[in-house]
Design a protein around this motif. Structure first.
Motif, short mmCIF file in Angstrom:
data_model
loop_
_atom_site.label_atom_id
_atom_site.label_comp_id
_atom_site.label_asym_id
_atom_site.label_seq_id
_atom_site.Cartn_x
_atom_site.Cartn_y
_atom_site.Cartn_z
N ALA A 47 0.81 -1.22 0.00
CA ALA A 47 0.00 0.00 0.00
C ALA A 47 0.85 1.27 0.00
CB ALA A 47 -0.94 0.01 1.20
N PHE A 48 2.14 1.11 0.22
CA PHE A 48 3.06 2.26 0.30
C PHE A 48 4.41 1.86 -0.27
CE2 PHE A 48 6.56 3.96 2.98
CZ PHE A 48 6.54 5.28 2.54
N ALA A 49 4.97 2.70 -1.11
CA ALA A 49 6.28 2.43 -1.72
C ALA A 49 7.32 3.38 -1.13
CB ALA A 49 6.22 2.61 -3.23
N PRO A 50 8.25 2.87 -0.33
CA PRO A 50 9.29 3.73 0.24
C PRO A 50 10.27 4.22 -0.82
CG PRO A 50 9.71 1.43 0.78
CD PRO A 50 8.38 1.47 0.11
N MET A 51 11.02 5.26 -0.47
CA MET A 51 11.97 5.83 -1.41
C MET A 51 13.07 4.85 -1.79
SD MET A 51 12.55 9.64 0.20
CE MET A 51 11.29 10.91 0.12
N GLU A 52 13.43 4.01 -0.84
CA GLU A 52 14.56 3.11 -1.07
C GLU A 52 14.37 1.85 -0.22
OE1 GLU A 52 19.46 3.13 -0.48
OE2 GLU A 52 18.24 4.89 0.00
N GLY A 53 14.77 0.70 -0.74
CA GLY A 53 14.73 -0.48 0.10
C GLY A 53 14.50 -1.78 -0.63
N HIS A 54 14.28 -2.81 0.20
CA HIS A 54 14.14 -4.18 -0.31
C HIS A 54 13.23 -4.93 0.66
CE1 HIS A 54 15.62 -7.91 -2.31
NE2 HIS A 54 15.40 -8.43 -1.13
N ILE A 55 12.21 -5.62 0.11
CA ILE A 55 11.30 -6.45 0.90
C ILE A 55 11.15 -7.79 0.20
CG2 ILE A 55 8.98 -6.69 1.87
CD1 ILE A 55 8.76 -3.61 1.75
N LEU A 62 9.41 -8.76 -3.25
CA LEU A 62 8.15 -8.04 -3.40
C LEU A 62 8.37 -6.58 -3.76
CD1 LEU A 62 6.20 -9.40 -0.29
CD2 LEU A 62 6.35 -10.37 -2.59
N PHE A 63 9.48 -6.05 -3.26
CA PHE A 63 9.81 -4.65 -3.51
C PHE A 63 11.33 -4.50 -3.49
CE2 PHE A 63 10.99 -0.44 -1.99
CZ PHE A 63 10.29 0.40 -2.85
N SER A 64 11.86 -3.80 -4.48
CA SER A 64 13.30 -3.52 -4.51
C SER A 64 13.55 -2.34 -5.42
CB SER A 64 14.08 -4.74 -5.01
OG SER A 64 15.45 -4.40 -5.17
N THR A 65 14.10 -1.28 -4.86
CA THR A 65 14.43 -0.13 -5.70
C THR A 65 15.63 -0.44 -6.58
OG1 THR A 65 15.63 0.75 -3.76
CG2 THR A 65 13.44 1.65 -4.21
N ASP A 66 16.56 -1.26 -6.10
CA ASP A 66 17.72 -1.63 -6.92
C ASP A 66 17.30 -2.47 -8.13
OD1 ASP A 66 19.43 -0.30 -5.25
OD2 ASP A 66 20.07 -2.08 -4.14
N GLN A 67 16.37 -3.42 -7.89
CA GLN A 67 15.92 -4.30 -8.98
C GLN A 67 14.70 -3.75 -9.71
OE1 GLN A 67 15.58 -8.45 -7.69
NE2 GLN A 67 16.97 -8.03 -5.97
N ARG A 68 14.21 -2.61 -9.29
CA ARG A 68 13.04 -1.96 -9.89
C ARG A 68 11.82 -2.90 -9.86
NH1 ARG A 68 15.47 1.41 -15.11
NH2 ARG A 68 16.96 2.67 -13.89
N VAL A 69 11.60 -3.47 -8.69
CA VAL A 69 10.47 -4.37 -8.48
C VAL A 69 9.52 -3.73 -7.48
CG1 VAL A 69 9.73 -6.59 -7.55
CG2 VAL A 69 11.81 -6.46 -8.95
N ASN A 70 8.25 -3.68 -7.81
CA ASN A 70 7.21 -3.22 -6.89
C ASN A 70 5.94 -3.98 -7.22
OD1 ASN A 70 5.66 -1.93 -5.00
ND2 ASN A 70 5.58 0.03 -6.08
N ARG A 71 5.84 -5.20 -6.68
CA ARG A 71 4.71 -6.06 -6.99
C ARG A 71 3.43 -5.47 -6.42
NH1 ARG A 71 5.36 -12.41 -6.11
NH2 ARG A 71 7.13 -11.87 -7.46
N PRO A 72 2.35 -5.46 -7.20
CA PRO A 72 1.08 -4.92 -6.71
C PRO A 72 0.60 -5.66 -5.47
CG PRO A 72 0.99 -5.28 -9.08
CD PRO A 72 2.26 -5.91 -8.60
N ALA A 73 -0.16 -4.97 -4.65
CA ALA A 73 -0.61 -5.55 -3.37
C ALA A 73 -1.35 -6.87 -3.56
CB ALA A 73 -1.49 -4.54 -2.64
N HIS A 74 -2.19 -6.96 -4.57
CA HIS A 74 -3.00 -8.16 -4.76
C HIS A 74 -2.19 -9.34 -5.26
CE1 HIS A 74 -2.99 -6.45 -8.85
NE2 HIS A 74 -3.23 -7.68 -9.29
N ARG A 75 -0.93 -9.12 -5.62
CA ARG A 75 -0.07 -10.21 -6.08
C ARG A 75 1.06 -10.52 -5.10
NH1 ARG A 75 2.75 -9.07 -10.82
NH2 ARG A 75 3.27 -11.30 -10.82
#
Length: 362
Positions: A47-55, A62-75
């Motif tokens: 529901a929120f995309a931080p400026m920088e990080g990895h999850i 699920l999320f990575s600014t380095d890898q340019r990944v931001n999977r939608p919440a429903h996925r």
């Protein structure tokens, strides 16, 4: 299961810089209001995309600014339990649960409906509408719905904060059962010390957007340095014990590594392991074996730490056979008893000082 979180974000007047790992069982994210707990939950859920990080969950990014990944919440495959139950009012309980099964994450490992109904005790509610349920019943249904979506992780964001004390007391045993019997790992977010002490396997304590302490619940709550974040009224260590006997006079005898503990009768079976939170303000200290006193619990140990506050108070840590007990006393008492690291002393605890909400399944 491994949840890996490392995120940074700059808000107006507040910087979030958090890194932690969470394993199986219940990992509690603890902190006072405004510490950043819900923002972290929103980042994990998408529901929120931080400026920088990895999850990542189980190595799946699920999320990575380095890898340019931001999977939608429903996925993301994450079940979310909010402060409010958010059940569909036009569906019955069964309809709400079937919706989760129909539109949840596909794949193996789905939680069986009958198992969920049994763990959360909601089988008799299936044909009722949310409007006809109590607050505790609605929240149990909300938890069941999140579980039946077949999540890889269950995030519970202040799930009991909207309930009054009786409803909290009603639902906590069910969350304990969920912790003990479900294979789905849980990230439990709360500012309630009593909830986290009762439920958590691991604790990540945060303050002003940063991790200040991380470890087992026993280790975190036994640390006198974290008392300012807990609050003096809530400071207290956890003891693990086994129920040995229910006495005829209304007391229950527990066995702990530090010796017997007597509490008002517990509704639990002989042999069950429990965790007991003893508030520091309810502990007295003596340097000699006390005699002819009304308190039934006397635990011998040695001083392992003394933490002085800004005022007249102090927190004294007592180590006893692997357990830690915290005592809140005055600076004058520390001096009068000549307490120092390594001093032998006795911790005195009244049986009736331990409230029922401070006792949970081990």
């Amino acid at each position: 299961m491994t949840l890996t979180v490392s995120i940074r974000h700059q808000f107006s007047g507040f910087n979030l810089d958090i890194t932690f790992n969470a394993g199986s069982g219940v990992t509690a994210l603890f902190g006072r209001s405004g510490a950043g707990k819900s923002t972290i939950a929103q980042a994990i859920s998408g529901a929120f995309a931080p400026m920088e990080g990895h999850i990542a969950v189980n190595g799946e990014v699920l999320f990575s600014t380095d890898q340019r990944v931001n999977r939608p919440a429903h996925r993301r495959g994450i079940g979310y339990v909010f402060q409010q139950d958010l059940l569909f009012p036009h569906f019955s309980v069964q309809g709400n649960l079937e919706y989760a099964q129909r539109y949840g994450r596909s794949g193996t490992g789905a939680t069986n409906l009958s198992v969920v109904l049994d763990i959360l005790g909601i089988g008799h509610l299936l044909h009722r509408r949310p409007a006809g349920l109590s607050g505790g019943e609605r929240q149990r249904v909300a938890i069941a719905r999140a579980l039946l979506s077949n999540p890889s992780l269950l995030v519970m964001d202040e799930p009991l904060s909207a309930l009054d004390d009786p409803r909290k007391a009603e639902i906590l045993p069910y969350i304990e059962r969920l912790r003990d019997h479900s294979k789905v790992p849980i990230l439990y977010i709360s500012h309630s010390v009593s909830e986290i002490a009762r439920l958590a396997d691991q604790v990540v304590a945060i303050d002003s957007g940063r991790v200040i302490k991380m470890g087992s619940a026993t280790d975190v709550f036994a640390d006198p340095n974290i008392v300012p974040q807990l609050g003096l009224q809530s400071a207290g260590a956890l003891l693990t014990a086994t129920i040995e006997k229910h006495e005829d006079d209304g007391l229950t005898k527990l066995n702990s590594a530090s010796g017997p503990i007597y509490l008002p009768e517990l509704d639990a079976e002989i042999g069950q392991t429990v965790r007991v939170r003893v508030l520091a303000q309810d502990v007295m200290l003596s340097t000699v074996q006390p005699e002819n006193i009304s308190a039934l619990n006397v635990i011998q140990g040695r001083v392992s730490a003394i933490k002085f506050g800004r005022g007249p108070g102090a927190i004294v840590s007592i180590e006893s056979a692997g357990n830690t007990i915290l005592a809140r006393v005055t600076r004058r008492s520390v001096q009068a008893l000549n307490l120092e690291i390594g001093s032998s002393c006795f911790a005195i605890i009244k049986s009736v000082s331990v409230a029922p909400n401070q006792i949970g399944r081990g």
